[in-house]
Structure formats: C-alpha cells, structure tokens
Design a protein around this motif. Sequence first.
Motif, PDB file in Angstrom:
ATOM      1  N   LYS A  90      -5.780   0.882   1.660  1.00  0.00           N
ATOM      2  CA  LYS A  90      -5.011   2.023   1.161  1.00  0.00           C
ATOM      3  C   LYS A  90      -5.922   3.194   0.801  1.00  0.00           C
ATOM      4  O   LYS A  90      -5.656   4.350   1.182  1.00  0.00           O
ATOM      5  CB  LYS A  90      -4.187   1.611  -0.056  1.00  0.00           C
ATOM      6  CG  LYS A  90      -3.338   2.752  -0.617  1.00  0.00           C
ATOM      7  CD  LYS A  90      -2.570   2.338  -1.858  1.00  0.00           C
ATOM      8  CE  LYS A  90      -1.700   3.504  -2.339  1.00  0.00           C
ATOM      9  NZ  LYS A  90      -1.008   3.190  -3.606  1.00  0.00           N
ATOM     10  N   VAL A  91      -6.991   2.906   0.066  1.00  0.00           N
ATOM     11  CA  VAL A  91      -7.906   3.985  -0.348  1.00  0.00           C
ATOM     12  C   VAL A  91      -8.554   4.620   0.875  1.00  0.00           C
ATOM     13  O   VAL A  91      -8.674   5.860   0.963  1.00  0.00           O
ATOM     14  CB  VAL A  91      -8.965   3.444  -1.332  1.00  0.00           C
ATOM     15  CG1 VAL A  91      -9.980   4.534  -1.684  1.00  0.00           C
ATOM     16  CG2 VAL A  91      -8.295   2.908  -2.601  1.00  0.00           C
TER      17      VAL A  91
ATOM     18  N   GLU B  24     -13.641   4.432  -3.570  1.00  0.00           N
ATOM     19  CA  GLU B  24     -13.898   5.645  -2.777  1.00  0.00           C
ATOM     20  C   GLU B  24     -15.396   5.830  -2.539  1.00  0.00           C
ATOM     21  O   GLU B  24     -15.824   6.151  -1.420  1.00  0.00           O
ATOM     22  CB  GLU B  24     -13.329   6.875  -3.494  1.00  0.00           C
ATOM     23  CG  GLU B  24     -11.827   6.965  -3.478  1.00  0.00           C
ATOM     24  CD  GLU B  24     -11.321   8.192  -4.237  1.00  0.00           C
ATOM     25  OE1 GLU B  24     -12.163   8.922  -4.831  1.00  0.00           O
ATOM     26  OE2 GLU B  24     -10.102   8.420  -4.252  1.00  0.00           O
TER      27      GLU B  24
ATOM     28  N   GLU C 140      -6.082   6.961   2.457  1.00  0.00           N
ATOM     29  CA  GLU C 140      -5.807   8.159   1.663  1.00  0.00           C
ATOM     30  C   GLU C 140      -7.008   9.099   1.561  1.00  0.00           C
ATOM     31  O   GLU C 140      -6.857  10.240   1.098  1.00  0.00           O
ATOM     32  CB  GLU C 140      -5.318   7.740   0.278  1.00  0.00           C
ATOM     33  CG  GLU C 140      -3.945   7.080   0.328  1.00  0.00           C
ATOM     34  CD  GLU C 140      -3.459   6.546  -1.017  1.00  0.00           C
ATOM     35  OE1 GLU C 140      -2.267   6.214  -1.108  1.00  0.00           O
ATOM     36  OE2 GLU C 140      -4.279   6.464  -1.964  1.00  0.00           O
ATOM     37  N   MET C 141      -8.179   8.634   1.987  1.00  0.00           N
ATOM     38  CA  MET C 141      -9.360   9.509   1.990  1.00  0.00           C
ATOM     39  C   MET C 141      -9.374  10.450   3.199  1.00  0.00           C
ATOM     40  O   MET C 141     -10.235  11.316   3.289  1.00  0.00           O
ATOM     41  CB  MET C 141     -10.632   8.668   1.961  1.00  0.00           C
ATOM     42  CG  MET C 141     -10.895   8.035   0.599  1.00  0.00           C
ATOM     43  SD  MET C 141     -12.325   6.923   0.588  1.00  0.00           S
ATOM     44  CE  MET C 141     -13.688   8.085   0.753  1.00  0.00           C
TER      45      MET C 141
ATOM     46  N   ARG D 238     -10.413   2.831  -8.583  1.00  0.00           N
ATOM     47  CA  ARG D 238     -10.200   3.555  -7.332  1.00  0.00           C
ATOM     48  C   ARG D 238     -11.410   4.429  -7.005  1.00  0.00           C
ATOM     49  O   ARG D 238     -11.844   4.517  -5.851  1.00  0.00           O
ATOM     50  CB  ARG D 238      -8.940   4.419  -7.436  1.00  0.00           C
ATOM     51  CG  ARG D 238      -8.656   5.174  -6.137  1.00  0.00           C
ATOM     52  CD  ARG D 238      -7.562   6.212  -6.281  1.00  0.00           C
ATOM     53  NE  ARG D 238      -7.512   6.984  -5.063  1.00  0.00           N
ATOM     54  CZ  ARG D 238      -6.779   6.673  -4.010  1.00  0.00           C
ATOM     55  NH1 ARG D 238      -6.038   5.582  -4.020  1.00  0.00           N
ATOM     56  NH2 ARG D 238      -6.797   7.439  -2.923  1.00  0.00           N
ATOM     57  N   LYS D 239     -11.988   5.065  -8.033  1.00  0.00           N
ATOM     58  CA  LYS D 239     -13.158   5.928  -7.813  1.00  0.00           C
ATOM     59  C   LYS D 239     -14.319   5.127  -7.234  1.00  0.00           C
ATOM     60  O   LYS D 239     -15.015   5.584  -6.319  1.00  0.00           O
ATOM     61  CB  LYS D 239     -13.566   6.567  -9.148  1.00  0.00           C
ATOM     62  CG  LYS D 239     -14.861   7.383  -9.097  1.00  0.00           C
ATOM     63  CD  LYS D 239     -14.707   8.629  -8.215  1.00  0.00           C
ATOM     64  CE  LYS D 239     -15.844   9.618  -8.396  1.00  0.00           C
ATOM     65  NZ  LYS D 239     -17.162   9.088  -8.055  1.00  0.00           N
TER      66      LYS D 239
ATOM     67  N   ASP E   8       0.804  -1.219   0.000  1.00  0.00           N
ATOM     68  CA  ASP E   8       0.000   0.000   0.000  1.00  0.00           C
ATOM     69  C   ASP E   8       0.841   1.275   0.000  1.00  0.00           C
ATOM     70  O   ASP E   8       0.363   2.352   0.381  1.00  0.00           O
ATOM     71  CB  ASP E   8      -0.945  -0.006   1.209  1.00  0.00           C
ATOM     72  CG  ASP E   8      -2.011  -1.086   1.102  1.00  0.00           C
ATOM     73  OD1 ASP E   8      -2.205  -1.616  -0.003  1.00  0.00           O
ATOM     74  OD2 ASP E   8      -2.651  -1.400   2.116  1.00  0.00           O
TER      75      ASP E   8
ATOM     76  N   HIS F   7      -6.492  -1.943  -6.265  1.00  0.00           N
ATOM     77  CA  HIS F   7      -6.382  -0.959  -5.185  1.00  0.00           C
ATOM     78  C   HIS F   7      -6.970  -1.593  -3.931  1.00  0.00           C
ATOM     79  O   HIS F   7      -8.133  -2.019  -3.936  1.00  0.00           O
ATOM     80  CB  HIS F   7      -7.165   0.318  -5.511  1.00  0.00           C
ATOM     81  CG  HIS F   7      -6.736   1.000  -6.778  1.00  0.00           C
ATOM     82  ND1 HIS F   7      -5.678   1.870  -6.832  1.00  0.00           N
ATOM     83  CD2 HIS F   7      -7.224   0.919  -8.044  1.00  0.00           C
ATOM     84  CE1 HIS F   7      -5.524   2.315  -8.065  1.00  0.00           C
ATOM     85  NE2 HIS F   7      -6.462   1.747  -8.823  1.00  0.00           N
TER      86      HIS F   7
END
Length: 523
Positions: A318-319, A283, A322-323, A279-280, A171, A314
């Motif tokens: 990790k996501v 999220e 990072e949010m 990734r979107k 990650d 992803h």
Amino acid sequence: MQRAAALVRRGCGPRTPGPWSRSQSSAAAEASAVLKVRPERSRRERILTLESMNPQVKAVEYAVRGPIVLKAGEIELELQRGIKKPFTEVIRANIGDAQAMGQQPITFLRQVMALCTYPNLLDSPSFPEDAKKRARRILQACGGNSLGSYSASQGVNCIREDVAAYITRRDGGVPADPDNIYLTTGASDGISTILKILVSGGGKSRTGVMIPIPQYPLYSAVISELDAIQVNYYLDEENCWALNVNELRRAVQEAKDHCDPKVLCIINPGNPTGQVQSRKCIEDVIHFAWEEKLFLLADEVYQDNVYSPDCRFHSFKKVLYEMGPEYSSNVELASFHSTSKGYMGECGYRGGYMEVINLHPDIKGQLVKLLSVRLCPPVSGQAAMDIVVNPPVPGEESFEQFHREKESVLGNLAKKAKLTEDLFNQVPGIHCNPLQGAMYAFPRIFIPSKAVEAAQAHKMAPDMFYCMKLLEETGICVVPGSGFGQREGTYHFRMTILPPVEKLKTVLQKVKDFHIKFLEKYA
C-alpha cells in the motif's frame, strides 16, 4: 551366495519327523559350507558422512528448534519415566504455535475445512450456509471436486482471486492482480523460493541479503543453504527496536566491499522483537530500496497482531503504491502472509501466500517453473488460506460468532503482551521493550561476568547457558537471543506470550525467581 540362500530357504521349514528331516539337515550343512567359502567382508564405508555432505546444509542453524528444544524433549521423556524434577511439566515457550498452547481454533475456519475434507457433510443441517457456500466454491475449483487432487503450481485459481480481493480491501482499494499471487506452504516456503531465485554470482559478485538483527532464523538458515552472503543491519533496541535508514546505509556500504547487496528483508511486525513500523519508516525503507536498487522482501505474517493503541499495520504494498508511479512501477516487492499467526494460529495446515509485484515477465516464467518442481502447495493449506482472506461478512449467519472469536483471541494477546512487558520490567537485570505486535517478548537480560566464564567453560554462548539453566531448573523452554542475532555484549531470550493468562503469570513468576537466584549465584 544366492545358492546358499536358496539352500537355507529350502532347509528352514518346520521340522517334522520322517524322511525329510535328514534332507533338511543336509541342505543346511551344505548352505553353511558354501557361506564359509567366502571370506567375511568388512562393512563398506558410508557414502554420506559429515565430511562428504553438502557443506551448505551443515552450516544451516535454526535456533527455534535447536539444542535447547532437543534438551526439552529429553527432559519430557525423563518426566514420563518418573524421574523427579523441580517441576512437573516442560512449558514450550520457544515457538509461536498458538493451538499447541491451548488457543481454540476459529469455528468457521474448521467448519469450512471439515466440509472440504468430507463433502458428504454438505447435506448436514449442522453446518451454516455461508460455510457450505465457501466449501462448494473451493471444491468446484479442485480437480475431481476433491482436496486430494493436485492444484496448479501457483495455487487454486479461485483462492488466488480471493487473496487478491483481500489485499485490495486491506489496502483501501489498491489493486491486486491474482496473477501476482502465489500460494505457498506457509510463508517460509515463499521466502525460501524467492531467495533461491535471487541468489547468484561468485566472489565479490555473490548476492548479499540484508536481514535485521535480531532476525527470524529462517533467513540466516536459507542464506547459509544457498551459500549467499548475510548482510546484517541492526535494529535500534534503545528506540523500541526501530529500523533506522542510516543503519541500512552503513550496512550496504560495508557489504559492497565483499558482495553484491541485492535483497532487503523486512519483518513487520517484528519477530522476535515485536515492533510495528511507522508509515514514515516504511516510506524511508522503500526510498532506500529504490535508491540502492534492492529487491524488497516484506514478511508480514503478523499483520493482524498489533496491540499498541498508537500503532497500526501498514503494508509495504500500500505504501509503495501511494508513493507514486516512480516507486510503484519500479521497486520489486515480494510480500508474505500465512495461516499460522494472526488470530488463526493454524500452523499445521501450512497455508500461505506471496504477492510479487514488478517482476520481470521472463522471471515470472522462471518462478512458476521453480514452483512446479514441488508440484503444488498442500491443497488443504490453500483452502485454509482462503478462509482467512474470505471470512464471514456482516449479514452472513456466521459473522457474529466469527467476529466474537477473532476479537477474543486478539484481545487476549494484547492483554498478555502488556502483562509480559510489565512483569519483566519489574525484575532487576531484565529490560523488555513494549510489545507493540507479533506474539513474543525479547527481553534483554544482564548476565554477570562469572556466569559468562561458566558458559565459556561449558563451550556455550552466555545466553544459551542461561536458557539451559532456566530449562533445567524450571522446565521453561525459551530461545537464547544468540540464535536470532544481537549486538556484541548484549544478551536476550525470546519467549512466546501464547500460554493462557494464568499459566503465563506462572511462567513469568518462575522466570523472575530464577533470574534473581541466577544473579545471586554468579554475583
């Protein structure tokens, strides 16, 4: 009765001539007379019957090893007995068991496992030093320096440290705490354990578990076993099985009328559908879970199996990180990995782990307590998991061979994914979305109305009828889409892409020929 038994024992020795023969005969006669005094009793009714058994267990279904696979086993026995069939072997394309399909084990992994299993080999010059180094580290962390000892319920400490280090590398530096790592008996054990601790309430307060449709049948099976409420959300087949957050909203709002939706399960890359989430999309899913106060389960066992050049894995961890802290400090997430898939294909070791973050401290204690009931996961499986997360690195003597073998497996899978998609899409009445990842195709099949009627006459789902005919006429065993869930009026089957390329081509050609004949027969 005891006296009779004793008399029988006294009288049942070898018969020899002499004075004892008469004594033995008398004893046997007396025993027989005693037994006749008591009337014969009818057999007692069984305590455990289909009517008295746990109804939740009876409700469990697991299509991957269901009726179609039992039939395949029967046909294999018939072939062994010399019964003639229009084929010479059953090809089990129903399950993601790579080595059963001929994939060779990764040399380094098996070297370390051999050293751990038989430590006398540590003195052998036949094994590389980097393999010995890892084996010694694992053994030193085991009781009595032996894989045969129990470990801590959460797993061997140094292996949990290696898992945490792997997650941090994967990650891009996102920290992972070994205390949040739980080693498991494959990923399935972790998933069922977390669901077990999440399910509660009764009536409209009963826990609802949101799962994708199509889904991996483990989820519906565990939900049935726990008597939880299954909440379906449908993947978008017209958009390469994408996950649409508006569909999540529909599902959760409808579910609130009859249960308490509390868990959201995601499979990425998808099984059986093979999609890789952007990734979107991840999220959006995390934001939805935060908004709806849902506990996230991320099934990421196919994280190494990404084939489409424009797709990338992803991790949810990790996501989420990072949010930003509003999400990363609040959204509860359990993510899962395994030795069974990827490039390893070590299904039989039953190695796996789960990382659980943002868990309430009191619940962490309850989770460890629940895990302690089964003592520990197999220590050999833990060792195999360690080798997956701590492979050879550049500069070590085993790196070149390891890297070559890993890339060969993944490269072959990518070729077979494209081959399967292309050949299926040449068949009239079959449509297959791109196989972006994982190790299965899930093509949509057209089944004529006459075949649907024939299936109903046999009390089968139409795609079960189709798959049973495919098995009986070609020897190819696949799993009907109804075992995974699908939109009403659509039909599919799941087939693994694991057979060697030439055998896979044969399988695909046989499916094509069968499908064309099937359409003609039921037109």
